[in-house]
Design an enzyme around this catalytic site. Structure first.
Site, mmCIF file in Angstrom:
data_model
loop_
_atom_site.group_PDB
_atom_site.id
_atom_site.type_symbol
_atom_site.label_atom_id
_atom_site.label_comp_id
_atom_site.label_asym_id
_atom_site.label_seq_id
_atom_site.Cartn_x
_atom_site.Cartn_y
_atom_site.Cartn_z
ATOM 1 N N HIS A 93 57.554 -70.276 -49.028
ATOM 2 C CA HIS A 93 58.318 -69.516 -48.042
ATOM 3 C C HIS A 93 59.803 -69.545 -48.411
ATOM 4 O O HIS A 93 60.240 -70.338 -49.246
ATOM 5 C CB HIS A 93 58.244 -70.182 -46.658
ATOM 6 N N GLU A 112 59.039 -74.577 -47.971
ATOM 7 C CA GLU A 112 60.143 -73.659 -47.684
ATOM 8 C C GLU A 112 61.238 -73.845 -48.734
ATOM 9 O O GLU A 112 61.642 -74.968 -49.036
ATOM 10 C CB GLU A 112 60.761 -73.967 -46.311
ATOM 11 N N HIS A 158 54.226 -66.493 -48.698
ATOM 12 C CA HIS A 158 53.892 -66.146 -47.310
ATOM 13 C C HIS A 158 53.606 -64.650 -47.220
ATOM 14 O O HIS A 158 52.725 -64.210 -46.492
ATOM 15 C CB HIS A 158 55.069 -66.541 -46.398
ATOM 16 N N ASP A 183 58.751 -63.111 -46.989
ATOM 17 C CA ASP A 183 59.223 -64.236 -47.798
ATOM 18 C C ASP A 183 58.148 -64.752 -48.748
ATOM 19 O O ASP A 183 56.979 -64.626 -48.440
ATOM 20 C CB ASP A 183 59.741 -65.368 -46.880
#
Ligand SMILES: [Zn+2]
Length: 181
Positions: free
Chosen positions: A34, A116, A154, A164
């Site tokens: 992400h 992330e 994602h 993303d």
């Protein structure tokens, strides 16, 4: 870098309450990459930490009102300077993917690890972030026996809702990914 008890030794560990158990007999078989920035396009890591620990103040920025009540988390965050933060141990279910599907299996949170990168659709990622990500991917692939084709964005598991890590994420820079699919 090593993993002990489902936590990366070298990561800064900040516990997020936003997790629960994976369903019984569910093994980890997917890694979802992400991108996040809070607010969008600004790199204030502490805001992401606050989001994942339910401490984000909705009055700190107009954009925060819509997200401050969300209960979300990821297993890992790689900051712009390549630091690695962990919020949830890998054997637990973090809440990062939402409504999602991978190879006809729904609810990707059940069987995935969420990573992330601090970034956004309109910006390139830092080289040091790719370096940290590659070290982590190598580690996770070995620990949980995840094949390259099961490392996706994602945007690939929730194509109608999410963009993303976005068009500036360079899949050729990681040792895996959807290019192999
Ligand atoms: Zn995402």
């Amino acid at each position: 870098m090593n993993i002990s008890d489902h936590i990366i030794d070298d990561a800064r560990y900040i516990a997020s309450p936003n997790h629960d158990s994976r369903p019984e007999k569910t093994s980890i078989s997917l890694i979802i990459i992400h991108a996040i920035s809070m607010p969008v396009g600004e790199y204030v890591t502490e805001n992401i930490v606050k989001l994942f620990t339910n401490e984000l103040n909705p009055d700190d920025h107009p954009d925060f009102k819509a997200v401050s009540d969300l209960k979300v988390s990821s297993h890992l965050l790689i900051t712009r300077s390549g630091d690695v933060l962990q919020f949830v141990p890998f054997h637990k279910r973090a809440w990062h993917a939402g409504i999602s599907v991978f190879e006809e299996q729904e609810n990707c949170n059940d069987f995935s690890i969420g990573i992330e990168l601090e970034g956004c659709d309109d910006d390139i990622f830092e080289e040091i972030q790719y370096e940290a990500l590659n070290s982590i991917l190598n580690l996770l692939k070995k620990e949980y026996l995840i094949p390259n084709k099961n490392i996706v964005g994602h945007q690939h598991v929730a194509p109608e809702r999410k963009t993303d890590p976005g068009p500036n994420f360079d899949w050729s820079k990681i040792n895996a990914g959807h290019l192999d699919r």
